[in-house]
Design an enzyme around this catalytic site. Sequence first.
Site, PDB file in Angstrom:
ATOM      1  N   LYS A  54     -23.742 -21.015 -58.182  1.00  0.00           N
ATOM      2  CA  LYS A  54     -24.655 -19.955 -57.731  1.00  0.00           C
ATOM      3  C   LYS A  54     -25.667 -19.638 -58.819  1.00  0.00           C
ATOM      4  O   LYS A  54     -26.851 -19.430 -58.547  1.00  0.00           O
ATOM      5  CB  LYS A  54     -23.848 -18.707 -57.329  1.00  0.00           C
ATOM      6  CG  LYS A  54     -23.186 -18.887 -55.985  1.00  0.00           C
ATOM      7  CD  LYS A  54     -22.045 -17.926 -55.734  1.00  0.00           C
ATOM      8  CE  LYS A  54     -21.277 -18.367 -54.486  1.00  0.00           C
ATOM      9  NZ  LYS A  54     -20.006 -17.689 -54.316  1.00  0.00           N
ATOM     10  N   GLN A  98     -16.960 -12.254 -56.119  1.00  0.00           N
ATOM     11  CA  GLN A  98     -16.336 -13.546 -55.832  1.00  0.00           C
ATOM     12  C   GLN A  98     -14.886 -13.322 -55.382  1.00  0.00           C
ATOM     13  O   GLN A  98     -14.082 -12.757 -56.125  1.00  0.00           O
ATOM     14  CB  GLN A  98     -16.391 -14.426 -57.091  1.00  0.00           C
ATOM     15  CG  GLN A  98     -15.915 -15.845 -56.888  1.00  0.00           C
ATOM     16  CD  GLN A  98     -16.819 -16.660 -55.951  1.00  0.00           C
ATOM     17  OE1 GLN A  98     -18.036 -16.641 -56.065  1.00  0.00           O
ATOM     18  NE2 GLN A  98     -16.217 -17.379 -55.012  1.00  0.00           N
ATOM     19  N   ASP A 121     -23.943 -10.688 -49.648  1.00  0.00           N
ATOM     20  CA  ASP A 121     -22.936 -11.562 -49.059  1.00  0.00           C
ATOM     21  C   ASP A 121     -22.522 -11.045 -47.675  1.00  0.00           C
ATOM     22  O   ASP A 121     -21.694 -11.670 -47.013  1.00  0.00           O
ATOM     23  CB  ASP A 121     -21.714 -11.632 -49.992  1.00  0.00           C
ATOM     24  CG  ASP A 121     -21.036 -12.987 -49.937  1.00  0.00           C
ATOM     25  OD1 ASP A 121     -21.669 -13.953 -49.443  1.00  0.00           O
ATOM     26  OD2 ASP A 121     -19.876 -13.099 -50.367  1.00  0.00           O
TER      27      ASP A 121
END
Length: 293
Positions: A54, A98, A121
Amino acid sequence: MQAKILDGRAVAERIRGDISTSAQQFTDENGYAPGLGVVLVGDDPASAMYVRMKRRACEKVGFISEAQILPADVTQEQVEAAVRNYNDDPKIHGILVQLPMPDHIDEEAVLREISLSKDVDGIHPVNIGKLGMRGREPSFTPATPTGCMVLLEETGEPIEGKQAVVIGRSNIVGLPVALMLTNANATVTICHSRTQDLQGYLKNADIVVAAVGRPEFIKGEWLKEGAIVIDVGSNSVDDPSSKKGYRYVGDVEFESASQVASYITKVPGGVGPMTITMLLQNTLKAAQESIKA
Ligand code: NAP
């Protein structure tokens, strides 16, 4: 029928080119670049690799990216404080937590801390809830399911009125993609490990999204002729003929499925490259929205 390949790499590259141009324009106009902040807990090698990927992807399109890497024995309060840090940081427009987190961390409480305007996200419980409610717009939609929808749009075939079968009901893939297909006016069936007669559902499916995590589980002969197949699965299998000793395969048996489907994604090179691209797209959107506020 020989299926056309939905080339996720090519689509992702095209979209990243557009993101890069817009990021440059944003930076020229504002004097700072769009920024992504990542919170990573523990030393799981796969998670660390995703975070590195990322970061590289951010750099390539001209974003800044930062990571707060916390030890596995971190407290709940410390993880939540890391998220709040980014909420308060004007140079960070998107926050990615994450997952998975270690067992002692209450993941949902951490996700709830993310500012809705930085939830790139699309994983905040409010955004997921809005995705499932009529007449509500989430601020952002989750990356992998959004990537699946973009690949479906690439076919040029209408989604409305189609029978779609999603195999898998996870929070990050199966459930949100099923909601997005419903919002696109498909008639959606969600199948899972307790589904009786999966093949019966697949026989009638115009669109199949496979998010199971079982290598080459879905066979071509189970599919309806002409189905559009999006394979989210990413499973490593032993392969002594490859340098690394393993290779990645999807949840769908590509050889047989590509003889029956009209369109199909490959693994690797299908949904995978779309996921980070959708995260970048959401981060750009968050940056652009932040200057309107
Ligand atoms: P997950 O959380 O393990 O969920 C798997 C789902 O498959 C569950 O809902 C499970 O049902 C269902 N399932 C398991 N066995 C089944 C069976 N025999 N028949 C029907 N359904 C069955 O996995 P995930 O996180 O959604 O990931 C799925 C796959 O996508 C994995 O291969 C993962 O690596 C890949 N993935 C790829 C990307 C990408 O960017 N390309 C991103 C995320 C995930 P139950 O709910 O009943 O247990």
